[in-house]
Design a protein around this motif. Structure first.
Motif, mmCIF file in Angstrom:
data_model
loop_
_atom_site.group_PDB
_atom_site.id
_atom_site.type_symbol
_atom_site.label_atom_id
_atom_site.label_comp_id
_atom_site.label_asym_id
_atom_site.label_seq_id
_atom_site.Cartn_x
_atom_site.Cartn_y
_atom_site.Cartn_z
ATOM 1 N N MET A 197 47.430 27.953 44.882
ATOM 2 C CA MET A 197 46.995 27.615 44.267
ATOM 3 C C MET A 197 46.636 28.775 42.856
ATOM 4 O O MET A 197 46.462 29.775 43.784
ATOM 5 C CB MET A 197 45.660 26.941 44.028
ATOM 6 N N GLN A 198 46.793 28.541 41.366
ATOM 7 C CA GLN A 198 46.292 29.996 41.192
ATOM 8 C C GLN A 198 45.201 29.555 39.863
ATOM 9 O O GLN A 198 44.767 28.022 39.390
ATOM 10 C CB GLN A 198 47.080 29.974 40.115
ATOM 11 N N GLU A 199 44.477 30.493 39.223
ATOM 12 C CA GLU A 199 43.545 30.317 38.528
ATOM 13 C C GLU A 199 44.072 30.760 37.383
ATOM 14 O O GLU A 199 44.130 32.180 37.543
ATOM 15 C CB GLU A 199 42.311 30.734 38.304
ATOM 16 N N LEU A 200 44.284 30.085 36.201
ATOM 17 C CA LEU A 200 44.598 31.274 35.087
ATOM 18 C C LEU A 200 43.410 30.873 34.101
ATOM 19 O O LEU A 200 42.734 30.003 34.374
ATOM 20 C CB LEU A 200 46.118 30.431 34.424
ATOM 21 N N ARG A 201 43.622 32.184 33.113
ATOM 22 C CA ARG A 201 42.144 31.867 31.800
ATOM 23 C C ARG A 201 43.042 32.966 30.791
ATOM 24 O O ARG A 201 44.191 33.987 30.834
ATOM 25 C CB ARG A 201 41.151 32.475 32.234
ATOM 26 N N LEU A 202 43.010 32.390 29.710
ATOM 27 C CA LEU A 202 43.568 32.839 28.162
ATOM 28 C C LEU A 202 42.376 33.704 27.754
ATOM 29 O O LEU A 202 40.584 33.645 27.847
ATOM 30 C CB LEU A 202 43.856 32.236 27.250
ATOM 31 N N LEU A 203 43.056 35.091 27.410
ATOM 32 C CA LEU A 203 41.706 36.680 26.864
ATOM 33 C C LEU A 203 42.451 36.120 25.298
ATOM 34 O O LEU A 203 43.853 36.673 25.092
ATOM 35 C CB LEU A 203 41.921 37.568 28.469
ATOM 36 N N ASP A 204 41.449 36.910 24.916
ATOM 37 C CA ASP A 204 41.606 37.830 23.791
ATOM 38 C C ASP A 204 41.782 38.696 23.343
ATOM 39 O O ASP A 204 41.950 39.522 24.507
ATOM 40 C CB ASP A 204 40.082 37.149 22.824
#
Length: 58
Positions: free
Chosen positions: A1-8
């Motif tokens: 499992m991976q945690e992804l997040r979009l960064l501005d």
């Protein structure tokens, strides 16, 4: 499992973009965040110079 997040462009997490995914679905989610979510968020903040190409996934 991976945690992804979009960064501005300033390195802040775009709200509601933290997602935990299986390894097999990670590429699909990355693509969605960069091609759909980032342009929409950048359009909201375009007065401040935000461009979708400056977003990244962490």
């Amino acid at each position: 499992m991976q945690e992804l997040r979009l960064l501005d462009p300033n390195g802040y997490t775009v709200p509601d973009t933290v997602t935990t995914v299986s390894d097999g679905a990670a590429d699909e989610i990355r693509q969605h965040l960069l091609t759909e979510v980032a342009p929409a968020h950048a359009a909201e903040w375009s007065d401040f110079g935000y461009k979708a190409r400056n977003y990244r996934i962490a």
